[in-house]
Design an enzyme around this catalytic site. Structure first.
Site, short mmCIF file in Angstrom:
data_model
loop_
_atom_site.label_atom_id
_atom_site.label_comp_id
_atom_site.label_asym_id
_atom_site.label_seq_id
_atom_site.Cartn_x
_atom_site.Cartn_y
_atom_site.Cartn_z
N CYS A 1 42.38 75.89 93.98
CA CYS A 1 42.72 75.60 92.58
C CYS A 1 42.18 74.23 92.17
O CYS A 1 41.67 74.05 91.07
CB CYS A 1 44.22 75.57 92.35
SG CYS A 1 45.15 76.84 93.19
N ASP A 2 42.33 73.23 93.04
CA ASP A 2 42.10 71.84 92.63
C ASP A 2 40.92 71.15 93.32
O ASP A 2 40.57 70.03 92.94
CB ASP A 2 43.38 71.02 92.90
CG ASP A 2 44.57 71.58 92.14
OD1 ASP A 2 44.35 72.05 91.01
OD2 ASP A 2 45.69 71.56 92.67
N CYS B 1 46.77 73.38 96.95
CA CYS B 1 45.85 74.50 96.76
C CYS B 1 44.41 74.01 96.56
O CYS B 1 44.04 73.59 95.46
CB CYS B 1 46.29 75.34 95.57
SG CYS B 1 45.15 76.66 95.20
#
Ligand code: NAP
Length: 314
Positions: free
Chosen positions: A140-141, A137
């Site tokens: 997200c990261d 992701c």
């Protein structure tokens, strides 16, 4: 004693399919109950820019859109639980389902909208660096790799979108694809090829992720050419796996008809499954389109079909 909840409609899952089903079922006075699952809002909550969901002149954010759907479902009368369904029994109607927190639902119909999950390469070294450089992701990261070099694995819409997103944060993105052409939409491909921060490595597959131990940190990826089998390396601090998704159907294994890829089978032009009163909507049954808007459409269909089923039964 666990609480027992009787309902006309139990919706399992909280992506666009689940919330749309909830909105329609609630407006049909069916007082639906929706159990949100492990990732409330589903895959849209790990996307950023959304520009293909109709109704918005400007670009909107995935998590915001899901918050709006949730509010809308609540405001028209859906009861929403931040809980996880852990057991289902379709053998008799009303169907019995149990949740992680101990709730027991007795429902006359069920709408399954549990969506899909990111797929992994499933090679040994991937496990070692998952969470230590390897992610599925970018939104997200990606932030953890600011001004560093990263790779994205895959050749579909997700891979290209992840690469484009990451290019705004990192110093260089290498897209690694196993064939010599991308599956992604042409407009996305154009953006990718015009982005000076993105390089595409064609006909390459990941052989091994290599890094340090204590602390675990990814340093490079060993690649193999799919045509001449030659090996090469690409130095990266992060790798984002974007090779598609699998339907979240393990809970229903051997309980409902599925195809060879574990997608729930529904009747043509319908969301009804092989079990009367159980409907499936969204990515859990759709391996072709897998869009938020098609999932929402299927959620609507499921609620309308559940309503028809209930009124015929009455
Ligand atoms: P996808 O379209 O199935 O693409 C998966 C990609 O990963 C393919 O290029 C595939 O290669 C590659 N791949 C699969 N297994 C692999 C493996 N073991 N090793 C290396 N590469 C592998 O999946 P997706 O990109 O996640 O998209 C899924 C669906 O969601 C699609 O229908 C897509 O249109 C949709 N989507 C839409 C949007 C949007 O409209 N904005 C955004 C994201 C996703 P091959 O090409 O060789 O098969």
């Amino acid at each position: 004693m666990p609480d027992k909840i009787k309902t006309n409609v139990l919706i399992i899952g909280s992506g666009p399919a689940g919330y749309t089903a909830a909105i329609y079922a609630a407006r049909a006075n069916l007082q639906p109950h929706l159990v949100a699952g492990l990732e409330p809002g589903g895959q849209m909550t790990i996307t950023t820019d959304v520009e293909n969901y109709p109704g918005f002149g400007d670009v909107i954010q995935g998590p915001w859109l899901m918050e709006q759907m949730k509010e809308q479902a609540k405001n028209v009368g859906t009861i929403i639980y931040d809980d996880l369904i852990t057991e289902v029994d379709f053998r008799s109607n009303p169907f019995i389902t149990k949740s992680d927190s101990g709730l027991i639902f007795e429902s006359r119909t069920i709408i399954i909208s549990t969506g899909a999950q990111a797929r992994w390469l499933n090679i040994e070294s991937e496990k070692k660096y998952k969470g230590f450089g390897i992610s599925a992701c970018a939104t997200c990261d990606g932030f953890f790799f600011k001004n560093k070099e990263v790779a994205v694995i895959g050749g579909g819409n997700s891979a290209v979108e992840e690469a484009l997103f990451l290019s705004k944060l990192v110093s260089k993105v290498t897209l690694v694809h196993r064939r010599d052409s991308l599956r992604a939409e042409k407009i996305l491909q154009e953006r990718l090829f015009n982005n000076p921060k993105i390089e595409v490595l064609w006909n390459k597959k990941v052989k091994e992720f290599i890094g340090t131990k204590n602390p675990n940190a990814l340093k490079k990826i060993k690649l193999e050419d799919t045509q001449n089998k030659s090996e090469s390396e690409v130095l990266v601090s992060g790798a984002f796996i974007a090779i598609g998704h699998d339907p979240a159907t393990s809970l229903f294994k051997n309980k409902i008809e599925m195809d060879e890829d574990n997608y729930i089978i529904t009747k043509p032009d319908s969301t009804s499954t092989n079990i009367k009163g159980v409907f499936a909507a969204g990515d859990v049954k759709d391996k072709i389109y897998r869009q938020a808007v098609t999932a929402a459409g299927l959620g609507c269909m499921a609620a309308l079909e559940a309503e028809k089923y209930l009124s015929e039964k009455n």
